[in-house]
Design a protein around this motif. Sequence first.
Motif, PDB file in Angstrom:
ATOM      1  N   SER A   1       0.859  -1.186   0.000  1.00 21.12           N
ATOM      2  CA  SER A   1       0.000   0.000   0.000  1.00 21.12           C
ATOM      3  C   SER A   1       0.898   1.240   0.000  1.00 21.12           C
ATOM      4  N   GLY A   2       0.294   2.399  -0.175  1.00 20.18           N
ATOM      5  CA  GLY A   2       1.066   3.638  -0.266  1.00 20.18           C
ATOM      6  C   GLY A   2       1.865   3.962   0.972  1.00 20.18           C
ATOM      7  N   THR A   3       1.261   3.776   2.150  1.00 16.90           N
ATOM      8  CA  THR A   3       1.985   4.116   3.380  1.00 16.90           C
ATOM      9  C   THR A   3       3.107   3.122   3.649  1.00 16.90           C
TER      10      THR A   3
ATOM     11  N   ASN B   1      -3.238   4.345   7.306  1.00 15.86           N
ATOM     12  CA  ASN B   1      -2.060   3.550   7.662  1.00 15.86           C
ATOM     13  C   ASN B   1      -2.351   2.063   7.585  1.00 15.86           C
ATOM     14  N   HIS B   2      -1.316   1.296   7.371  1.00 15.72           N
ATOM     15  CA  HIS B   2      -1.406  -0.150   7.184  1.00 15.72           C
ATOM     16  C   HIS B   2      -1.130  -0.893   8.486  1.00 15.72           C
ATOM     17  N   PRO B   3      -1.598  -2.133   8.611  1.00 13.73           N
ATOM     18  CA  PRO B   3      -1.184  -2.964   9.750  1.00 13.73           C
ATOM     19  C   PRO B   3       0.270  -3.375   9.553  1.00 13.73           C
ATOM     20  N   PRO B   4       1.122  -3.271  10.578  1.00 14.06           N
ATOM     21  CA  PRO B   4       2.557  -3.509  10.407  1.00 14.06           C
ATOM     22  C   PRO B   4       2.944  -4.925   9.988  1.00 14.06           C
TER      23      PRO B   4
ATOM     24  N   ALA C   1       9.582  -1.618  -5.208  1.00 18.97           N
ATOM     25  CA  ALA C   1      10.030  -2.352  -4.025  1.00 18.97           C
ATOM     26  C   ALA C   1      10.186  -3.816  -4.396  1.00 18.97           C
ATOM     27  N   LYS C   2      11.351  -4.376  -4.103  1.00 20.52           N
ATOM     28  CA  LYS C   2      11.658  -5.766  -4.434  1.00 20.52           C
ATOM     29  C   LYS C   2      12.150  -6.483  -3.190  1.00 20.52           C
ATOM     30  N   MET C   3      12.055  -7.800  -3.246  1.00 22.76           N
ATOM     31  CA  MET C   3      12.567  -8.629  -2.166  1.00 22.76           C
ATOM     32  C   MET C   3      13.418  -9.735  -2.773  1.00 22.76           C
ATOM     33  N   GLU C   4      14.586  -9.964  -2.183  1.00 24.40           N
ATOM     34  CA  GLU C   4      15.426 -11.075  -2.598  1.00 24.40           C
ATOM     35  C   GLU C   4      15.104 -12.246  -1.682  1.00 24.40           C
ATOM     36  N   LEU C   5      14.690 -13.352  -2.288  1.00 20.84           N
ATOM     37  CA  LEU C   5      14.335 -14.555  -1.542  1.00 20.84           C
ATOM     38  C   LEU C   5      15.407 -15.608  -1.745  1.00 20.84           C
ATOM     39  N   GLY C   6      15.653 -16.387  -0.719  1.00 22.35           N
ATOM     40  CA  GLY C   6      16.614 -17.472  -0.828  1.00 22.35           C
ATOM     41  C   GLY C   6      15.944 -18.800  -0.555  1.00 22.35           C
ATOM     42  N   LEU C   7      16.155 -19.766  -1.444  1.00 27.70           N
ATOM     43  CA  LEU C   7      15.723 -21.139  -1.198  1.00 27.70           C
ATOM     44  C   LEU C   7      16.786 -21.728  -0.294  1.00 27.70           C
ATOM     45  N   ALA C   8      16.412 -22.103   0.916  1.00 32.93           N
ATOM     46  CA  ALA C   8      17.409 -22.412   1.934  1.00 32.93           C
ATOM     47  C   ALA C   8      17.139 -23.736   2.626  1.00 32.93           C
ATOM     48  N   ARG C   9      18.223 -24.296   3.128  1.00 36.14           N
ATOM     49  CA  ARG C   9      18.164 -25.488   3.972  1.00 36.14           C
ATOM     50  C   ARG C   9      18.773 -25.103   5.313  1.00 36.14           C
TER      51      ARG C   9
END
Length: 170
Positions: free
Chosen positions: A42-44, A85-88, A127-135
């Motif tokens: 969302s914008g906020t 405002n958004h829920p955190p 806005a981007k997120m780097e995800l890791g496939l992890a063990r």
Amino acid sequence: MSKKQQEKVKHSGSERSVVTTNRKARHDYEILDTYEAGMVLSGTEVKALRQGKANIVDAYAEIHNGEARVHNLHIPEYDYGTWTNHPPRRIRKLLLHRGEIAKLAIKLDEAGLTLVPLSVYFQNGYAKMELGLARGRKNYDKRQAIAKRESDREIEKAMGRAAKRGGSAG
């Protein structure tokens, strides 16, 4: 490169502006593969991220009904927000290609694999997120990784000292 060209590169928006990283993830998990995902915000939430506020230490991602979602990503309320405002700590949708989601779903069905957020950043205004496939690592694996890292540092130091001695003698 001239000063004008440098300004063009700097203002092109192609560089990453990192908001937060999950340093603990690389210690606790063995990262097998990484993915880049967009986030539905969302914008906020975007404004709070631009202020550099976010916490991804406890966050994790999952594939549910053909959608990638991230849980426990804490983006605090925007300081100047009002009733909008958004829920955190809401569940946020991640934007990945359908093929990537299908591959991830198959891999996540394997025992011991999970999807961990590694960093949140802005790239080209998105806005981007780097995800890791992890063990997950066991405690002895963590100790071995630390010992290997320290021994590699010692080797680099010794090589640096030897190069300095060799360079000054000649």
